[in-house]
Enzyme design. Sequence first.
Site, PDB file in Angstrom:
ATOM      1  N   TYR A 123       0.804  -1.176   0.026  1.00 45.06           N
ATOM      2  CA  TYR A 123      -0.170   0.105  -0.054  1.00 45.06           C
ATOM      3  C   TYR A 123       0.937   1.250   0.005  1.00 45.06           C
ATOM      4  CZ  TYR A 123      -4.400  -2.686   1.017  1.00 45.06           C
ATOM      5  OH  TYR A 123      -5.345  -3.683   0.807  1.00 45.06           O
ATOM      6  N   LYS A 175       3.651 -14.845   4.251  1.00 43.05           N
ATOM      7  CA  LYS A 175       3.616 -15.557   2.851  1.00 43.05           C
ATOM      8  C   LYS A 175       5.228 -15.600   2.649  1.00 43.05           C
ATOM      9  CE  LYS A 175       1.982 -17.571  -0.520  1.00 43.05           C
ATOM     10  NZ  LYS A 175       0.872 -18.898  -0.556  1.00 43.05           N
ATOM     11  N   ASP A 209      -2.593 -18.269   3.171  1.00 43.01           N
ATOM     12  CA  ASP A 209      -3.728 -18.889   2.400  1.00 43.01           C
ATOM     13  C   ASP A 209      -4.249 -20.240   3.438  1.00 43.01           C
ATOM     14  OD1 ASP A 209      -0.816 -19.461   1.994  1.00 43.01           O
ATOM     15  OD2 ASP A 209      -1.185 -20.565   0.158  1.00 43.01           O
ATOM     16  N   ASP A 233      -5.992  -6.524   5.430  1.00 44.14           N
ATOM     17  CA  ASP A 233      -7.182  -5.835   4.886  1.00 44.14           C
ATOM     18  C   ASP A 233      -8.309  -6.957   4.412  1.00 44.14           C
ATOM     19  OD1 ASP A 233      -9.019  -4.129   3.746  1.00 44.14           O
ATOM     20  OD2 ASP A 233      -7.353  -3.403   2.171  1.00 44.14           O
TER      21      ASP A 233
END
Length: 337
Positions: A123, A175, A209, A233
Amino acid sequence: MTREATLIAGDGIGPEITEATLLVLDALGAKFDWDEQYGGMSAVEKAGTPLPNATLDSIRRTKLALKGPLTTPVGGGYRSVNVALRQEFELYANVRPTKTIVPGGRYDKVDLVIIRENTEGLYVGLDHTFKVGDDPKAVAQTMSVMTREGCRRIVRFAFEYAKQHGRKKVTIVHKANILKATSGLFLETARMIAPEYAGVIAADDKIVDNAAMQLVINPAQFDVIVTTNLFGDILSDEASGLVGGLGLAPGANIGTKAAIFEAVHGSAPDIAGRGIANPSAQMLAAAMMLDHLGELDAAARLRRALETVIVKDNVRTRDLGGTAATAEFARTVARRV
Ligand code: NAD
């Protein structure tokens, strides 16, 4: 004592849920001297810019804001005012609690808090397209930037939050198997900090995930989740869906220069102006603001009143299967307060 605070009603359903929230704050006897300012689409219409200087000056002065959702054009158009505010005031911690309020839903025992890093990652705004031949957008590139210090402060915030709020466990969501540099730095830093809290706050980590799937299978296993900007988010909207949807999900943006409280949801253009939006998320954001100011009793009264109205009085807006209009719901909560 009357406390000065900036009020941004926002776009779409923003003015409706803000009016409802002010009614309840009034009934609570919470004393705010509101400095009303604009942001987003309504600011473009009034001042020709989505983030007027007057709005920034007001937050600089009050260091405290209650904000409605702001519309951000999808694809092109101006950049997100929400992201700009978070960067301007270094609102590095986005605190998003999810708790079962409505009984008989799919999950009865959800009580978790997502702590999302709010200023770094994907972001940061390094977002470009490149021309190749005749195609002006032949290649698109977005860069993620993480700093050791940014990782350190959000992870420490999450563990301190857990300690202060009697929580037992922090799950680090990442991740790092694929995004070895950015997410890797986040995980490495978090694993260095976690042992400092050994015996007080347990820690584990999950790949994002798997975390998303585990949230649906067994959300009660989560207590506090700390994660990076984009994952936080997405996971916080997912978490809100476990307990009745976005109408019940509040958020706090906490930083070094100010604190801004808002609902997790957006401006909901599909229902704006119809008087049917659920103002609960904005009311719960106001409760987080009262907590932040040390007004714990008023915050608890607000939460109790809201839960009583939904659970005992069975007065609910349409998103929760009821028929109450925004204003009727607000009046009932104000009476319960
Ligand atoms: P949204 O959160 O506005 O709406 C998603 C769905 O949830 C819609 O069906 C909507 O009707 C419903 N919903 C949301 N809040 C509700 C409420 N209080 N009561 C009942 N139903 C509710 O998401 P979107 O449609 O993807 O985004 C709309 C706009 O909001 C976009 O411009 C987006 O950029 C912006 N946005 C702003 C913020 C913010 O200001 N913090 C956050 C998210 C999205």
